[in-house]
Design a protein around this motif. Structure first.
Motif, PDB file in Angstrom:
ATOM      1  N   MET A   7      -1.963  -1.670 -57.715  1.00 50.56           N
ATOM      2  CA  MET A   7      -1.744  -2.069 -56.311  1.00 50.56           C
ATOM      3  C   MET A   7      -0.745  -1.137 -55.630  1.00 50.56           C
ATOM      4  O   MET A   7      -0.925  -0.738 -54.484  1.00 50.56           O
ATOM      5  CB  MET A   7      -1.258  -3.521 -56.241  1.00 50.56           C
ATOM      6  CG  MET A   7      -2.411  -4.509 -56.397  1.00 50.56           C
ATOM      7  SD  MET A   7      -1.855  -6.162 -56.788  1.00 50.56           S
ATOM      8  CE  MET A   7      -0.829  -6.528 -55.403  1.00 50.56           C
ATOM      9  N   GLN A   8       0.306  -0.773 -56.369  1.00 50.18           N
ATOM     10  CA  GLN A   8       1.301   0.165 -55.803  1.00 50.18           C
ATOM     11  C   GLN A   8       0.657   1.517 -55.508  1.00 50.18           C
ATOM     12  O   GLN A   8       0.899   2.135 -54.480  1.00 50.18           O
ATOM     13  CB  GLN A   8       2.436   0.382 -56.810  1.00 50.18           C
ATOM     14  CG  GLN A   8       3.431  -0.739 -56.871  1.00 50.18           C
ATOM     15  CD  GLN A   8       4.595  -0.383 -57.790  1.00 50.18           C
ATOM     16  OE1 GLN A   8       4.501   0.476 -58.645  1.00 50.18           O
ATOM     17  NE2 GLN A   8       5.691  -1.059 -57.575  1.00 50.18           N
ATOM     18  N   TYR A   9      -0.189   1.964 -56.463  1.00 45.80           N
ATOM     19  CA  TYR A   9      -0.857   3.262 -56.316  1.00 45.80           C
ATOM     20  C   TYR A   9      -1.706   3.269 -55.036  1.00 45.80           C
ATOM     21  O   TYR A   9      -1.606   4.162 -54.195  1.00 45.80           O
ATOM     22  CB  TYR A   9      -1.728   3.537 -57.553  1.00 45.80           C
ATOM     23  CG  TYR A   9      -2.246   4.949 -57.620  1.00 45.80           C
ATOM     24  CD1 TYR A   9      -1.593   5.912 -58.386  1.00 45.80           C
ATOM     25  CD2 TYR A   9      -3.377   5.348 -56.894  1.00 45.80           C
ATOM     26  CE1 TYR A   9      -2.053   7.218 -58.432  1.00 45.80           C
ATOM     27  CE2 TYR A   9      -3.840   6.651 -56.939  1.00 45.80           C
ATOM     28  CZ  TYR A   9      -3.170   7.583 -57.721  1.00 45.80           C
ATOM     29  OH  TYR A   9      -3.625   8.877 -57.756  1.00 45.80           O
ATOM     30  N   VAL A  10      -2.527   2.225 -54.909  1.00 46.64           N
ATOM     31  CA  VAL A  10      -3.435   2.146 -53.749  1.00 46.64           C
ATOM     32  C   VAL A  10      -2.621   2.066 -52.455  1.00 46.64           C
ATOM     33  O   VAL A  10      -2.899   2.768 -51.471  1.00 46.64           O
ATOM     34  CB  VAL A  10      -4.368   0.914 -53.898  1.00 46.64           C
ATOM     35  CG1 VAL A  10      -5.151   0.670 -52.617  1.00 46.64           C
ATOM     36  CG2 VAL A  10      -5.317   1.120 -55.073  1.00 46.64           C
ATOM     37  N   GLU A  11      -1.576   1.226 -52.460  1.00 47.46           N
ATOM     38  CA  GLU A  11      -0.749   1.066 -51.250  1.00 47.46           C
ATOM     39  C   GLU A  11      -0.108   2.405 -50.843  1.00 47.46           C
ATOM     40  O   GLU A  11      -0.116   2.783 -49.667  1.00 47.46           O
ATOM     41  CB  GLU A  11       0.329   0.009 -51.522  1.00 47.46           C
ATOM     42  CG  GLU A  11       1.222  -0.234 -50.328  1.00 47.46           C
ATOM     43  CD  GLU A  11       2.291  -1.295 -50.569  1.00 47.46           C
ATOM     44  OE1 GLU A  11       2.279  -1.965 -51.611  1.00 47.46           O
ATOM     45  OE2 GLU A  11       3.153  -1.421 -49.680  1.00 47.46           O
TER      46      GLU A  11
END
Ligand code: SAM
Length: 308
Positions: A7-11
């Motif tokens: 999720m952090q990567y995508v954000e």
């Protein structure tokens, strides 16, 4: 763990592709960023921390009377827990839970807190407040006090702030309360100096986010190619922080890249400044009323108690 990493990567990647590019301020806080923030709080130009601390100390007996006894304190974005120590010395809560995204720093802070309050039940959880706030099931539901100091609410734009305040309200039963610190509108000169100090500490804090992002998404940001920019945007009533490219650049990460032209910026933080009446109105819209407000002599900062 893997899910939160994805999720952090995508954000982050979605933010880097935006025009202008954005990195959420929550990514400032790796262990080095948390330590740099502590350095910022000691700067003469950075008035918020000492002003809020002085309000909490000067009004401790009155705040304690208003808050009442036997509270379960939930501190959000706890950082070094220094303000919670001042609060807990006067309200003597039965339980204290610290929540912060910066895990290592949080555990050190809570270890210090345990030394100061050996008889208090103290827990800590590393969590991101921008997602649902999941509290330990063992935490008492009665007489909760959510404590959210540091004017961290200012990092959210008003609609996000309303959503976050509503989620905080959702953590409280009818006997719950919220004690929150809010930075107030003031002279542009004071605001600009607070976020762009001569010692370059805030610049180092802002640039450190690029090293953190490099670790999270495998990017090749070079901090020497970026410079700190901070200024008050009067129309939006917020201080903005940006990182500005010093030259035309190509930044790569695992599965993508982006070109930045010289002078192009990445928006890294907003810090909204409120008028007391506007903030009380926002609290009301989140279902939090019966407010009491304490400020300093210059009315630079407010500590607000609100109840469902
Ligand atoms: C401005 S500092 C305030 C620290 C401390 N409460 C104070 O008043 O000095 C913001 C704190 O919130 C934490 N934080 C920032 N974004 C967060 C998020 N999305 N979820 C949880 N904690 C967050 C940071 O790690 C940092 O400790």
């Amino acid at each position: 763990m893997i899910e939160s990493f994805c999720m952090q990567y995508v954000e982050l990647v979605q933010g880097l592709y935006q025009k202008p590019a954005r990195i959420s301020p929550k990514f400032f806080y790796d262990a080095k960023g948390s330590a740099l923030f502590e350095d910022i709080t000691r700067l003469q130009a950075y008035y918020p921390t000492r002003t809020e601390q002085s309000i909490l100390a000067a009004n401790a007996p009155e705040i304690a009377r208003a808050v009442g006894a036997n509270r379960t304190v939930i501190e959000l974005g706890a950082g070094n827990c220094q303000k919670a120590i001042v609060l807990c010395e006067s309200i003597h809560p039965a339980y204290f839970l610290a929540v912060d995204i910066s895990e290592e720093f949080l555990h050190d802070a809570v270890a210090t807190m345990r030394l100061s309050f050996p008889n208090m039940e103290i827990q800590a959880i590393a969590a991101d407040l921008t997602s649902d706030i999941v509290l330990p099931p063992s935490l008492p539901t009665a007489r909760r006090l959510v404590f959210y100091p540091g004017s961290s609410i200012g990092n959210f734009d008003p609609s996000q702030a309303l959503a976050l305040l509503s989620r905080m309200r959702g953590l409280l039963a009818d006997d719950g309360a919220l004690l929150i610190g809010v930075d107030l509108v003031k002279s542009e000169t004071v605001l600009n100096a607070a976020y762009d100090d001569d010692e370059g500490v805030t610049a180092a804090f802002n640039l450190n986010v690029l090293d953190h992002v490099n670790r999270l998404i495998g990017s090749d940001f070079d901090t020497r190619q970026w410079q700190h920019r901070a200024f008050f945007n009067a129309e939006q009533s917020r201080v903005e922080m940006h990182l500005e490219a010093r030259a035309d650049l190509l930044v790569r990460w695992h599965d993508g890249s982006r070109r930045f032209s010289e002078g192009e910026r990445i928006h890294t933080e907003n810090s909204y400044k409120y008028r007391v009446e506007d903030f009380v109105d926002l609290l009301g819209r989140a279902g939090l009323t019966r407010t009491q407000v304490w400020t300093d002599e210059q009315a630079w900062f407010a500590v607000v108690l609100a109840r469902p």
